[in-house]
Design an enzyme around this catalytic site. Structure first.
Site, PDB file in Angstrom:
ATOM      1  CB  THR A 176      58.915  37.279  79.002  1.00  0.00           C
ATOM      2  OG1 THR A 176      60.243  37.046  79.453  1.00  0.00           O
ATOM      3  CG2 THR A 176      58.462  36.141  78.135  1.00  0.00           C
ATOM      4  NE  ARG A 204      67.735  31.653  83.143  1.00  0.00           N
ATOM      5  CZ  ARG A 204      66.549  32.168  82.827  1.00  0.00           C
ATOM      6  NH1 ARG A 204      66.375  32.776  81.686  1.00  0.00           N
ATOM      7  NH2 ARG A 204      65.535  32.043  83.643  1.00  0.00           N
ATOM      8  N   GLY A 206      65.911  29.761  79.751  1.00  0.00           N
ATOM      9  CA  GLY A 206      64.710  29.892  80.570  1.00  0.00           C
ATOM     10  C   GLY A 206      63.582  29.028  80.041  1.00  0.00           C
ATOM     11  CG  ASP A 207      59.754  29.999  81.544  1.00  0.00           C
ATOM     12  OD1 ASP A 207      60.646  30.881  81.629  1.00  0.00           O
ATOM     13  OD2 ASP A 207      58.548  30.270  81.572  1.00  0.00           O
ATOM     14  CB  THR A 227      55.856  36.081  81.795  1.00  0.00           C
ATOM     15  OG1 THR A 227      56.909  36.997  82.173  1.00  0.00           O
ATOM     16  CG2 THR A 227      54.539  36.566  82.381  1.00  0.00           C
ATOM     17  N   GLY A 228      57.855  34.838  84.063  1.00  0.00           N
ATOM     18  CA  GLY A 228      58.271  34.853  85.463  1.00  0.00           C
ATOM     19  C   GLY A 228      59.663  34.267  85.565  1.00  0.00           C
ATOM     20  N   GLY A 230      62.114  31.874  85.218  1.00  0.00           N
ATOM     21  CA  GLY A 230      62.046  30.667  84.395  1.00  0.00           C
ATOM     22  C   GLY A 230      62.416  29.372  85.091  1.00  0.00           C
TER      23      GLY A 230
HETATM   24  N1  ASP Z   1      60.530  33.479  81.921  1.00  0.00           N
HETATM   25  C1  ASP Z   1      61.621  34.270  81.415  1.00  0.00           C
HETATM   26  C2  ASP Z   1      62.929  33.561  81.659  1.00  0.00           C
HETATM   27  O1  ASP Z   1      63.103  33.013  82.724  1.00  0.00           O
HETATM   28  C3  ASP Z   1      61.702  35.635  82.000  1.00  0.00           C
HETATM   29  C4  ASP Z   1      60.413  36.429  82.050  1.00  0.00           C
HETATM   30  O2  ASP Z   1      59.331  35.881  81.926  1.00  0.00           O
HETATM   31  O3  ASP Z   1      60.495  37.663  82.197  1.00  0.00           O
HETATM   32  O4  ASP Z   1      63.785  33.596  80.829  1.00  0.00           O
END
Ligand code: ASP
Length: 309
Positions: A176, A204, A206-207, A227-228, A230
């Protein structure tokens, strides 16, 4: 010259030096540096934090190295559903888009949603209709296709698993993207864009598309892009939590970020990181994974570009 600051990320996860070639490392650093150049150029010419973060994220979306825009991960159906959001700290205006397909730069669409739709958050077909009305650029499947991401999807395609694209067993890269900035007038802004997680199903989200979870900006406190995984960032309302700790508890940017990433997120087993700036130009880039593609630059020319812990 008045001060400005910009920070960016290209995703966090199992990013290990042992699984990286020097060519790949150079390619990532060059992409991050190009994005920082562009954002700081805008800020040095008096451009707003909002314009700088949008433009910087747009460049990162156009790089196939990252999981956003071009090179987004595959969903369980073999499509690319992208999420993005943007927020301006001065006005607390925000725009977000989820499950968008075919739009070249979801971050630009998020800004149009903020400025022209009368709403904050649009998703799916309705968001596509709005994008067409705004004459957003659409690209065909080939633009988004990336061989590595396709292979990544093939490995888990017929399973119930979904994963952070930079946390596979085989290779540890991509992610991301996000940018946060403070402009010469002390205004902050944040922007985040992603293809989400490989093999995601059932619409789905994400955050990254959610104001408060993956993105938040408030001149009274800070601008944050996360990022991470979500799901944990949504449950922790992470970006807003950093801002709240500053606003209600009087914590510094550094202390608030540390508390959220290294304590609160870990308590719910959340993996990832964030980038943040406050309205006086302090920067924090905490992460609790092995690595996070990241960088920052200040108006005095100081800068950092880094990948590993
Ligand atoms: N946060 C993002 C999600 O969950 C993924 C990512 O940060 O790589 O969609």
């Amino acid at each position: 010259m008045k001060n400005f600051t910009i920070a960016i990320h290209g995703g966090a996860g199992t990013i290990l030096k042992s699984s990286m070639t020097s060519e790949k490392e150079a390619a990532y650093k060059s992409a991050l540096s190009k994005a920082l150049n562009s954002g700081s150029q805008i800020l040095s010419e008096g451009g707003t934090a909002l314009v700088a973060v949008e433009d910087t994220v747009r460049l990162l979306e156009d790089s196939p190295l990252f999981n956003a825009g071009k090179g987004s991960v595959f969903t369980a159906k073999g499509t690319h559903e992208m999420d993005a959001s943007i927020m301006e700290g001065k006005t607390l205006q925000a725009g977000a888009v989820a499950q968008i397909e075919g739009v070249k730069n979801p971050i630009c669409l998020a800004r149009m949603i903020m400025e022209k739709s009368g709403h904050v958050f649009l998703a799916g077909d309705g968001a596509s209709d709005f994008a067409r009305k705004m004459n957003c650029e659409f690209m065909d499947e080939e633009w988004f296709y990336d061989e590595f991401r396709y292979q990544q999807w093939q490995q888990i395609k017929d399973t119930d698993t979904f994963q952070l694209d930079h946390s596979t067993d085989k290779d540890h890269k991509f992610g991301t993207v996000g940018a946060v900035a403070m402009d010469i007038n002390g205004n902050v802004a944040a922007a985040t864009s992603t293809g989400g997680m490989t093999n995601k199903r059932f619409g789905r989200l994400g955050d990254s598309a959610m104001i408060g979870a993956g993105t938040y900006a408030n001149n009274a406190t800070c601008a944050v892009s996360c990022t991470g995984s979500g799901e944990f960032f949504i449950r922790g309302v992470v970006a807003y939590d950093v801002s709240c700790l500053m606003e209600y508890k009087g914590l510094s940017l550094e202390a608030a970020c540390r508390e959220v990433v290294h304590s609160r997120l870990l308590k719910i087993n959340g993996d990832g990181g964030l980038i943040a700036v406050d309205a006086i130009g302090n920067i924090a880039l905490p992460f609790n994974t092995e690595g996070m593609y990241r960088g920052w630059r200040k108006s005095n020319g100081e800068e950092l570009i880094a990948i590993y812990k």
